[in-house]
Design a protein around this motif. Structure first.
Motif, PDB file in Angstrom:
ATOM      1  N   GLY A  28       0.191  79.588  25.965  1.00  0.00           N
ATOM      2  CA  GLY A  28       1.443  79.860  26.657  1.00  0.00           C
ATOM      3  C   GLY A  28       1.278  80.642  27.948  1.00  0.00           C
ATOM      4  N   ARG A  29       0.090  81.209  28.166  1.00  0.00           N
ATOM      5  CA  ARG A  29      -0.138  81.974  29.398  1.00  0.00           C
ATOM      6  C   ARG A  29       0.028  81.110  30.644  1.00  0.00           C
ATOM      7  N   ALA A  30      -0.323  79.825  30.544  1.00  0.00           N
ATOM      8  CA  ALA A  30      -0.222  78.969  31.725  1.00  0.00           C
ATOM      9  C   ALA A  30       1.228  78.844  32.181  1.00  0.00           C
ATOM     10  N   LEU A  31       2.153  78.663  31.252  1.00  0.00           N
ATOM     11  CA  LEU A  31       3.569  78.548  31.613  1.00  0.00           C
ATOM     12  C   LEU A  31       4.102  79.854  32.200  1.00  0.00           C
ATOM     13  N   ARG A  32       3.687  80.978  31.595  1.00  0.00           N
ATOM     14  CA  ARG A  32       4.129  82.267  32.137  1.00  0.00           C
ATOM     15  C   ARG A  32       3.527  82.505  33.514  1.00  0.00           C
ATOM     16  N   MET A  33       2.294  82.113  33.684  1.00  0.00           N
ATOM     17  CA  MET A  33       1.612  82.289  34.963  1.00  0.00           C
ATOM     18  C   MET A  33       2.293  81.466  36.054  1.00  0.00           C
ATOM     19  N   ALA A  34       2.788  80.279  35.702  1.00  0.00           N
ATOM     20  CA  ALA A  34       3.404  79.389  36.689  1.00  0.00           C
ATOM     21  C   ALA A  34       4.668  79.983  37.299  1.00  0.00           C
ATOM     22  N   ARG A  35       5.249  80.998  36.650  1.00  0.00           N
ATOM     23  CA  ARG A  35       6.436  81.641  37.215  1.00  0.00           C
ATOM     24  C   ARG A  35       6.113  82.440  38.472  1.00  0.00           C
ATOM     25  N   VAL A  36       4.855  82.881  38.595  1.00  0.00           N
ATOM     26  CA  VAL A  36       4.515  83.763  39.717  1.00  0.00           C
ATOM     27  C   VAL A  36       3.341  83.258  40.543  1.00  0.00           C
ATOM     28  N   VAL A  37       2.677  82.186  40.114  1.00  0.00           N
ATOM     29  CA  VAL A  37       1.510  81.659  40.822  1.00  0.00           C
ATOM     30  C   VAL A  37       1.797  80.251  41.310  1.00  0.00           C
ATOM     31  N   ASP A  38       1.433  79.981  42.569  1.00  0.00           N
ATOM     32  CA  ASP A  38       1.645  78.658  43.149  1.00  0.00           C
ATOM     33  C   ASP A  38       0.428  77.754  42.991  1.00  0.00           C
ATOM     34  N   HIS A  39      -0.766  78.316  43.114  1.00  0.00           N
ATOM     35  CA  HIS A  39      -1.976  77.501  43.176  1.00  0.00           C
ATOM     36  C   HIS A  39      -3.108  78.225  42.460  1.00  0.00           C
ATOM     37  N   VAL A  40      -3.983  77.463  41.798  1.00  0.00           N
ATOM     38  CA  VAL A  40      -5.085  78.032  41.020  1.00  0.00           C
ATOM     39  C   VAL A  40      -6.402  77.420  41.478  1.00  0.00           C
ATOM     40  N   LEU A  41      -7.418  78.258  41.574  1.00  0.00           N
ATOM     41  CA  LEU A  41      -8.787  77.810  41.827  1.00  0.00           C
ATOM     42  C   LEU A  41      -9.529  77.895  40.506  1.00  0.00           C
ATOM     43  N   ALA A  42     -10.009  76.768  39.999  1.00  0.00           N
ATOM     44  CA  ALA A  42     -10.655  76.716  38.694  1.00  0.00           C
ATOM     45  C   ALA A  42     -12.171  76.677  38.835  1.00  0.00           C
ATOM     46  N   LEU A  43     -12.854  77.410  37.971  1.00  0.00           N
ATOM     47  CA  LEU A  43     -14.310  77.454  37.984  1.00  0.00           C
ATOM     48  C   LEU A  43     -14.933  76.395  37.083  1.00  0.00           C
ATOM     49  N   LEU A  44     -14.177  75.917  36.110  1.00  0.00           N
ATOM     50  CA  LEU A  44     -14.713  74.990  35.120  1.00  0.00           C
ATOM     51  C   LEU A  44     -14.055  73.626  35.293  1.00  0.00           C
ATOM     52  N   PRO A  45     -14.815  72.546  35.156  1.00  0.00           N
ATOM     53  CA  PRO A  45     -14.303  71.227  35.518  1.00  0.00           C
ATOM     54  C   PRO A  45     -13.183  70.705  34.631  1.00  0.00           C
ATOM     55  N   PHE A  46     -13.048  71.249  33.416  1.00  0.00           N
ATOM     56  CA  PHE A  46     -12.017  70.749  32.507  1.00  0.00           C
ATOM     57  C   PHE A  46     -10.707  71.534  32.592  1.00  0.00           C
ATOM     58  N   GLU A  47     -10.593  72.482  33.518  1.00  0.00           N
ATOM     59  CA  GLU A  47      -9.423  73.360  33.548  1.00  0.00           C
ATOM     60  C   GLU A  47      -8.214  72.838  34.334  1.00  0.00           C
ATOM     61  N   PRO A  48      -8.358  72.090  35.446  1.00  0.00           N
ATOM     62  CA  PRO A  48      -7.178  71.718  36.237  1.00  0.00           C
ATOM     63  C   PRO A  48      -6.039  71.066  35.463  1.00  0.00           C
ATOM     64  N   PRO A  49      -6.275  70.149  34.510  1.00  0.00           N
ATOM     65  CA  PRO A  49      -5.133  69.549  33.813  1.00  0.00           C
ATOM     66  C   PRO A  49      -4.247  70.565  33.092  1.00  0.00           C
ATOM     67  N   TYR A  50      -4.846  71.641  32.570  1.00  0.00           N
ATOM     68  CA  TYR A  50      -4.056  72.664  31.899  1.00  0.00           C
ATOM     69  C   TYR A  50      -3.120  73.372  32.884  1.00  0.00           C
ATOM     70  N   MET A  51      -3.588  73.562  34.109  1.00  0.00           N
ATOM     71  CA  MET A  51      -2.792  74.262  35.109  1.00  0.00           C
ATOM     72  C   MET A  51      -1.692  73.362  35.677  1.00  0.00           C
ATOM     73  N   THR A  52      -2.041  72.123  35.997  1.00  0.00           N
ATOM     74  CA  THR A  52      -1.031  71.220  36.569  1.00  0.00           C
ATOM     75  C   THR A  52       0.058  70.892  35.550  1.00  0.00           C
ATOM     76  N   ALA A  53      -0.308  70.824  34.284  1.00  0.00           N
ATOM     77  CA  ALA A  53       0.692  70.563  33.243  1.00  0.00           C
ATOM     78  C   ALA A  53       1.729  71.686  33.181  1.00  0.00           C
ATOM     79  N   ALA A  54       1.323  72.886  33.562  1.00  0.00           N
ATOM     80  CA  ALA A  54       2.239  74.034  33.541  1.00  0.00           C
ATOM     81  C   ALA A  54       3.069  74.138  34.824  1.00  0.00           C
ATOM     82  N   GLY A  55       2.750  73.315  35.843  1.00  0.00           N
ATOM     83  CA  GLY A  55       3.565  73.306  37.055  1.00  0.00           C
ATOM     84  C   GLY A  55       2.920  73.895  38.289  1.00  0.00           C
ATOM     85  N   MET A  56       1.631  74.258  38.214  1.00  0.00           N
ATOM     86  CA  MET A  56       0.930  74.786  39.375  1.00  0.00           C
ATOM     87  C   MET A  56       0.009  73.707  39.939  1.00  0.00           C
TER      88      MET A  56
END
Length: 373
Positions: free
Chosen positions: A126-154
Motif C-alpha cells: 500500500g505504500r505505493a498508493l500513499r506515495m503517489a499522493r505526494v510523488v510525481d516521478h520515481v527513479l527505480a534501481l531494480l528492473p522489475f520495479e517500474p510496473p509497481y509504481m506506474t500501477a499506483a499512478g506515478m
C-alpha cells in the motif's frame, strides 16, 4: 535550474552525488538540500548533518521522533524557500516522503521526484498508493520495479543501479591486502543501531573462524558517521579488524577478500560487483522484526538472490543470526568460492553493467520529469 535534494544515509549520498554530476553534465543546475560528504563534494551545502537521519526501524525511530520531526519541518521549509523547480528525495522514505507531503501541501505544482522505488514488492504494498499522493516521478534501481509504481499512478524509469558504474580495484589496490590466511570482509552496516546490534554477533563469528583458521585476517570498511563506534565495538575481537574509511583501500579489500559477512542491504550488490562470495546476517529490535515479518511478501531479503532469481546467498535474520549457524556457511564458501559466481554475474547484467552510467540515466530521467509538467 535549481533543485532541492535530500539524502538520508551513505547509500543515498552516493546516489545523490552521481545524480548531481550527471545533471551538471547535461544542464546548468544549482543545488540545495541535505546530503553527506559525496554530495557536498559536488557542491551541496547541507542544511544539517545527514547522519542525523540514519535511523532505521520503528523501535529505533521512537527515541529520536521529536528531533526527526523538527528536521522534517526544517527541510520542507527550506525546500519551499529555495525557489527550486523540483524536490528530489533520495531513498530514506520515512523521512523524505514526510518532507514531500509538506511541500506538496504548500505548493501542489512543485514537482517531487523520488530516487529509489520503495520495496513494495517485498512488504507493505500500500505504500505505493500513499506515495503517489505526494510523488510525481520515481527513479527505480531494480528492473522489475517500474510496473509497481506506474500501477499506483506515478511515472517511473528504471535507471540502473549505481553499483555497476563504481570503479573496481586496481591490481595495486588489491595487492595491499595480499597475505597469508583467508581474508574475511566484515560489513556490519552503516547505521549506529545496526552496527551496535551486529558487532557482537560478527565478533563471535570471527572468534570461531580464528579457532579454525589461525591466520585469519579481517578487514572492515565503514563510513564516517560510525567509524569511531566501530573501532570501539571491535577492539576486543579475536582478530582485530583493519578499519577502512579510504575509498581506494575499500576497493582493494572488496577485491582481495576470500569471503564476506555482511548486513542486509545494498552491500550485497557491491560484493557481487567484485565477485566476492557472501553470507548475510542481520538482527534488529524484536518489535521491528515481528512487524516486518508479518508484512513480508518475499522469502529472502538479499538483493543478489532477488535480482538473479536464485537463493544462493545464505542469510541469517533475527534469532538465526548467531555464530553457530553463520560459521558453517562461511566455511562452505571458503571451500567452494565459485558457488555464487553465476548468480552475481547475472545480477550485474540485469542491473545495467555495460550500459550508460546510472547517474547519467537518472539525470536524464529527472530532466524529462521536470519538462513533462
Amino acid at each position: 535550474m535549481k533543485l532541492f535534494l535530500i539524502a538520508g544515509e551513505p547509500s543515498g549520498d552516493r546516489l545523490g552525488a552521481a545524480l548531481m554530476a550527471g545533471l551538471r553534465s547535461l544542464a546548468p543546475v544549482d543545488f540545495a538540500g541535505v546530503g553527506g560528504p559525496l554530495m557536498q563534494a559536488e557542491g551541496l551545502a547541507s542544511l544539517f548533518p545527514m547522519e542525523e537521519l540514519s535511523v532505521m526501524g520503528i523501535a529505533e525511530v521512537l527515541p529520536n521522533y521529536r528531533r526527526l520531526k523538527r528536521r522534517i519541518r526544517e527541510a520542507a521549509e527550506a525546500a519551499l524557500a529555495s525557489g527550486a523547480e523540483a524536490l528530489v528525495t533520495i531513498d530514506s522514505p520515512d523521512f523524505c516522503l514526510r518532507v514531500a507531503a509538506l511541500v506538496k501541501a504548500a505548493r501542489p505544482g512543485m514537482r517531487v521526484i523520488h530516487y529509489v522505488a520503495p520495496s513494495v514488492w517485498a512488504w507493505r504494498p500500500g505504500r505505493a498508493l500513499r506515495m503517489a499522493r505526494v510523488v510525481d516521478h520515481v527513479l527505480a534501481l531494480l528492473p522489475f520495479e517500474p510496473p509497481y509504481m506506474t500501477a499506483a499512478g506515478m511515472t517511473c524509469d528504471f535507471v540502473g543501479h549505481p553499483v555497476v558504474a563504481e570503479p573496481l580495484a586496481t591490481p595495486a589496490e588489491k595487492a595491499v591486502f595480499a597475505g597469508e590466511g583467508p581474508l574475511l570482509l566484515a560489513l556490519p552496516g552503516s547505521r549506529r543501531g545496526e552496527v551496535t546490534r551486529l558487532a557482537p554477533i560478527f565478533g563471535a563469528v570471527v572468534a570461531q573462524l580464528k579457532a579454525r583458521h589461525p591466520e585469519l585476517r579481517v578487514a572492515l570498511p565503514t563510513v564516517r558517521g560510525v567509524a569511531g563506534l566501530v573501532r570501539e565495538l571491535t577492539a576486543g575481537w579475536a582478530v582485530r579488524p583493519e578499519i577502512i574509511e579510504d575509498a581506494a583501500a575499500k576497493r582493494g579489500a572488496f577485491a582481495a577478500a576470500h569471503v564476506a559477512l555482511a548486513a542486509s542491504g545494498t552491500v550485497s550488490l557491491e560484493l557481487a560487483a567484485n565477485g566476492c562470495p557472501m553470507v548475510i546476517a542481520y538482527d534488529m529490535h524484536p518489535l521491528t522484526l515481528w512487524l516486518m515479518r508479518r508484512a513480508a511478501r518475499i522469502d529472502t531479503v538479499t538483493l543478489v538472490n532477488l535480482v538473479s532469481e536464485t537463493r544462493v546467498v545464505p542469510e541469517f535474520i533475527g534469532p538465526a543470526a548467531r555464530a553457530a549457524k553463520i560459521v558453517p556457511a562461511l566455511e562452505a564458501l571458503l571451500s567452494d568460492p565459485s558457488a555464487q559466481q553465476a548468480a552475481m554475474a547475472l545480477t550485474m547484467e540485469r542491473l545495467g553493467r555495460g550500459g550508460e552510467a546510472p547517474g547519467l540515466r537518472a539525470a536524464r530521467s529527472v530532466l524529462r520529469a521536470i519538462r513533462r509538467r
